[in-house]
Design an enzyme around this catalytic site. Structure first.
Site, PDB file in Angstrom:
ATOM      1  N   ASP A 199       0.855  -1.198   0.000  1.00 39.37           N
ATOM      2  CA  ASP A 199       0.000   0.000   0.000  1.00 39.37           C
ATOM      3  C   ASP A 199       0.887   1.242   0.000  1.00 39.37           C
ATOM      4  O   ASP A 199       2.088   1.162   0.266  1.00 39.37           O
ATOM      5  CB  ASP A 199      -0.937   0.019   1.220  1.00 39.37           C
ATOM      6  CG  ASP A 199      -0.185   0.098   2.542  1.00 39.37           C
ATOM      7  OD1 ASP A 199       0.837  -0.611   2.690  1.00 39.37           O
ATOM      8  OD2 ASP A 199      -0.586   0.877   3.429  1.00 39.37           O
ATOM      9  N   ASP A 204       8.755   3.771  -1.220  1.00 36.60           N
ATOM     10  CA  ASP A 204       8.022   3.373  -0.001  1.00 36.60           C
ATOM     11  C   ASP A 204       6.722   2.703  -0.401  1.00 36.60           C
ATOM     12  O   ASP A 204       5.697   3.345  -0.488  1.00 36.60           O
ATOM     13  CB  ASP A 204       7.769   4.611   0.866  1.00 36.60           C
ATOM     14  CG  ASP A 204       7.109   4.279   2.182  1.00 36.60           C
ATOM     15  OD1 ASP A 204       7.075   3.100   2.552  1.00 36.60           O
ATOM     16  OD2 ASP A 204       6.599   5.209   2.844  1.00 36.60           O
ATOM     17  N   GLU A 230       0.020  -0.982   5.794  1.00 37.32           N
ATOM     18  CA  GLU A 230       1.087  -0.428   6.646  1.00 37.32           C
ATOM     19  C   GLU A 230       0.916   1.066   6.848  1.00 37.32           C
ATOM     20  O   GLU A 230       1.102   1.581   7.945  1.00 37.32           O
ATOM     21  CB  GLU A 230       2.458  -0.716   6.024  1.00 37.32           C
ATOM     22  CG  GLU A 230       3.612  -0.546   7.012  1.00 37.32           C
ATOM     23  CD  GLU A 230       4.222   0.847   7.037  1.00 37.32           C
ATOM     24  OE1 GLU A 230       5.048   1.109   7.906  1.00 37.32           O
ATOM     25  OE2 GLU A 230       3.854   1.689   6.189  1.00 37.32           O
ATOM     26  N   GLU A 231       0.545   1.779   5.786  1.00 39.07           N
ATOM     27  CA  GLU A 231       0.448   3.239   5.896  1.00 39.07           C
ATOM     28  C   GLU A 231      -0.788   3.657   6.695  1.00 39.07           C
ATOM     29  O   GLU A 231      -1.044   4.851   6.873  1.00 39.07           O
ATOM     30  CB  GLU A 231       0.426   3.888   4.503  1.00 39.07           C
ATOM     31  CG  GLU A 231       1.654   3.599   3.648  1.00 39.07           C
ATOM     32  CD  GLU A 231       2.943   4.273   4.143  1.00 39.07           C
ATOM     33  OE1 GLU A 231       2.964   4.803   5.270  1.00 39.07           O
ATOM     34  OE2 GLU A 231       3.931   4.235   3.401  1.00 39.07           O
ATOM     35  N   ASP A 243      12.412  -1.170   4.143  1.00 41.66           N
ATOM     36  CA  ASP A 243      11.322  -0.176   4.142  1.00 41.66           C
ATOM     37  C   ASP A 243      11.761   1.100   4.855  1.00 41.66           C
ATOM     38  O   ASP A 243      10.960   1.742   5.523  1.00 41.66           O
ATOM     39  CB  ASP A 243      10.080  -0.787   4.819  1.00 41.66           C
ATOM     40  CG  ASP A 243       8.863   0.125   4.758  1.00 41.66           C
ATOM     41  OD1 ASP A 243       8.819   0.999   3.876  1.00 41.66           O
ATOM     42  OD2 ASP A 243       7.973  -0.023   5.616  1.00 41.66           O
ATOM     43  N   THR A 248     -16.936  32.483   3.885  1.00 37.93           N
ATOM     44  CA  THR A 248     -17.181  32.986   5.236  1.00 37.93           C
ATOM     45  C   THR A 248     -18.066  32.010   6.004  1.00 37.93           C
ATOM     46  O   THR A 248     -19.237  32.276   6.273  1.00 37.93           O
ATOM     47  CB  THR A 248     -17.821  34.388   5.173  1.00 37.93           C
ATOM     48  OG1 THR A 248     -18.927  34.321   4.258  1.00 37.93           O
ATOM     49  CG2 THR A 248     -16.832  35.427   4.713  1.00 37.93           C
ATOM     50  N   ARG A 304       5.809  10.673  17.810  1.00 38.49           N
ATOM     51  CA  ARG A 304       6.791   9.615  17.570  1.00 38.49           C
ATOM     52  C   ARG A 304       7.404   9.301  18.932  1.00 38.49           C
ATOM     53  O   ARG A 304       7.921  10.192  19.607  1.00 38.49           O
ATOM     54  CB  ARG A 304       7.871  10.073  16.595  1.00 38.49           C
ATOM     55  CG  ARG A 304       7.351  10.391  15.210  1.00 38.49           C
ATOM     56  CD  ARG A 304       6.952   9.154  14.424  1.00 38.49           C
ATOM     57  NE  ARG A 304       6.286   9.525  13.190  1.00 38.49           N
ATOM     58  CZ  ARG A 304       6.023   8.678  12.202  1.00 38.49           C
ATOM     59  NH1 ARG A 304       6.325   7.396  12.301  1.00 38.49           N
ATOM     60  NH2 ARG A 304       5.417   9.091  11.123  1.00 38.49           N
ATOM     61  N   HIS A 322       6.317   9.771   1.429  1.00 40.02           N
ATOM     62  CA  HIS A 322       5.133  10.416   2.021  1.00 40.02           C
ATOM     63  C   HIS A 322       4.902  11.825   1.483  1.00 40.02           C
ATOM     64  O   HIS A 322       3.906  12.456   1.835  1.00 40.02           O
ATOM     65  CB  HIS A 322       5.210  10.492   3.558  1.00 40.02           C
ATOM     66  CG  HIS A 322       5.110   9.166   4.226  1.00 40.02           C
ATOM     67  ND1 HIS A 322       4.635   9.010   5.512  1.00 40.02           N
ATOM     68  CD2 HIS A 322       5.404   7.921   3.802  1.00 40.02           C
ATOM     69  CE1 HIS A 322       4.660   7.723   5.838  1.00 40.02           C
ATOM     70  NE2 HIS A 322       5.132   7.045   4.809  1.00 40.02           N
TER      71      HIS A 322
END
Ligand SMILES: C[C@H](N)C(=O)N[C@@H](Cc1c[nH]cn1)C(=O)O
Ligand code: ZN
Ligand code: ZN
Length: 478
Positions: A100, A132, A166-167, A195, A330, A343, A445
């Site tokens: 993916d 990736d 995975e993502e 990866d 608006t 992280r 990414h």
């Protein structure tokens, strides 16, 4: 081994265009796991990969993972498991990768169509998933094919585990790995994952650590529907204003996380660890090149590496429901969902992080005295991983790097996350090695993701050479 590797390398070179064509076919399938409407493409990608493996002579199975948690109308994409070779006298290496990709739109600022592999005159191969992780995943398939075509005996038995979520936090895969550790994966002597990326553009590395990732959403709602800001502005609590106050307070512009207690969970820096950073081949120019600007937080390499590898970070990703289109509408959005992630690093336990995050946001929200409704949720969490690089798996990979690239690799940690790495280690009890193919400028990414032709083709040689050196390493420990 040298004549065998020479024949294999030659074959890789002569199949280079065919391997690039295979990558182009993979990139053309927009297997975006985060977008519900792309799910059929993710599944199509899994079937395509399975067919490619079958055509190379592997035994392949597509394993269903059931429904997607919190999105029961969606089936999770299948895990592609495969075995190539079943010789009791050979070692067995389990390789993991994902098919993916992250979302990508031309309008995001891509210079070329994201789902069309476009090669420029410098050999940069642009396309979503090129680095990736479609390039590295196909690296294993290409290694099989080049061995066959060159008539060189494949040095190990290969087990493959390729997932399609995975993502999106590897939904469903942890239980699958735990179930299969003593079944499909039972023969594995070691695990290899390709990866992640080199630290710069010249020097290869072997990676023995990853940060974890805890991903949160903050939902603020109030009005029954979006409102006219002229008619209702100044008369109602606005969800967006509340959200901005909360999100803006999570982290300082200096990168310091404002959540009290979080820093106390971080393992202290020892002198031994501190001494490792100076020798790593990385410069501030490497950082600036991959940032595409000179907007780094720290002036020196050591602090930059530590900030990436061994300290936590908090990033704000976006706001659902906000007015983000060009123009000057608006409107007062009635419900907004802010998204951010942390992280994590040794010794942060994900549950402790969650508690500190929830307590902090709830107490900050209480201070606003807003009549709107706040909901904070954890979307997914994956734990950090740090392993010992003193294992035959790493020794074999080090020799392969020296053979292919003519240089000893750096031993690095990685700022990104591959949550199943820890699961593989714990469930199989075997050593896990991260062996990257792409470089720091690949823009995974981001817009204009690419893989350099040289990294792809030499990377295919590297994966094959690694398997040959694995076959030669004396087995000292599991
Ligand atoms: C390093 C790897 N190629 C990668 O990109 N991993 C993702 C994993 C993830 C975590 N939450 C969602 N996806 C990453 O580090 O962002
Ligand atoms: Zn990846
Ligand atoms: Zn990724």
């Amino acid at each position: 081994m040298a004549p065998q590797l020479d024949a294999y390398f030659k074959q890789v070179d002569s199949l280079a265009e065919h391997f690039i064509d295979r990558l182009a076919k993979a990139v053309a399938i927009p297997s975006v796991s985060a977008e519900d409407e792309r799910r059929p493409d993710v599944v199509r990608m899994g079937y395509w990969l399975a067919d490619e493996l079958k055509s190379l002579g592997a035994d392949v199975e597509l394993r269903p993972l059931g429904k997607q948690p919190h999105k029961e109308h969606l089936d999770l994409p299948p895990v592609v498991v495969a075995r190539y070779g079943n010789d009791k006298n050979k070692r067995t290496i389990l390789v993991y990768g994902h098919y993916d990709v992250q979302p990508a739109l031309l309008d995001d600022g891509w210079a070329t169509e994201p789902f069309k592999l476009t090669v420029d005159d410098k050999g940069r191969m642009y396309g979503r998933g090129s680095t990736d992780d479609k390039g590295p995943v196909l690296g294993w398939l290409n290694a099989i094919e080049a061995h066959k075509m060159a008539g060189v005996d494949f040095p190990v038995n290969l087990l493959c585990c390729f997932e399609g979520m995975e993502e999106y936090g590897s939904e469903g895969l942890d239980d699958f790995i735990k179930d299969e550790a003593k079944q499909y994966f039972k023969d594995a002597d070691a695990v290899c994952i390709s990866d992640n990326y080199w630290l710069g553009t010249e020097k290869p590395c072997l990676t023995y650590g990853l940060r974890g990732c805890s991903y949160y959403s903050i939902e603020v709602s109030g009005p029954g529907q979006d409102l006219h800001s002229g008619v209702f502005g100044g008369t109602a609590h606005e969800p967006m204003t509340d959200l901005m106050k909360i999100m803006g307070g999570l982290v300082g512009v200096d990168g310091k996380i404002a959540i009290p207690g979080l820093d106390k969970l971080v393992a202290p820096l020892t002198d031994e660890e501190k001494s490792l950073y100076g020798d790593i081949a990385f410069t501030m120019d490497n950082l600036y090149e991959s940032l595409g600007s000179k907007t780094g937080l720290f002036p020196d390499k050591e602090r930059t590496l530590m900030a990436r590898w061994r300290y936590p970070s908090l990033s704000i990703h976006g706001v659902e429901g906000a007015f983000s289109a060009p123009g000057a509408k608006t409107v007062i959005p009635a419900k907004v969902i802010g998204k951010f992630s942390i992280r994590t690093v040794p010794n942060m336990e994900p549950e402790d992080v969650d508690k500190l995050v929830f307590d902090y946001i709830n107490s900050e929200y209480a201070k606003l005295n807003s009549k709107n409704t706040l909901k904070v949720s954890l979307q997914h969490a994956g734990k950090w991983w740090v392993a010992s690089p003193k294992h035959w798996n790493f020794t074999a990979a080090g020799k392969a790097v020296e053979h292919v690239w003519g240089v000893k690799p750096d031993l690095t940690r990685e700022g990104g996350s591959i949550p199943v790495t820890l699961t593989f280690e714990q469930a199989t009890g075997k050593n896990v090695l991260l062996l990257p193919m792409g470089s720091s400028t690949d823009a995974a990414h981001s817009i204009n993701e690419k893989l350099d032709r040289k990294n792809y083709i030499e990377g295919i040689k590297l994966l094959g050479a690694y398997l040959h050196y694995v076959a030669e390493e004396p087995m000292k420990e599991s």
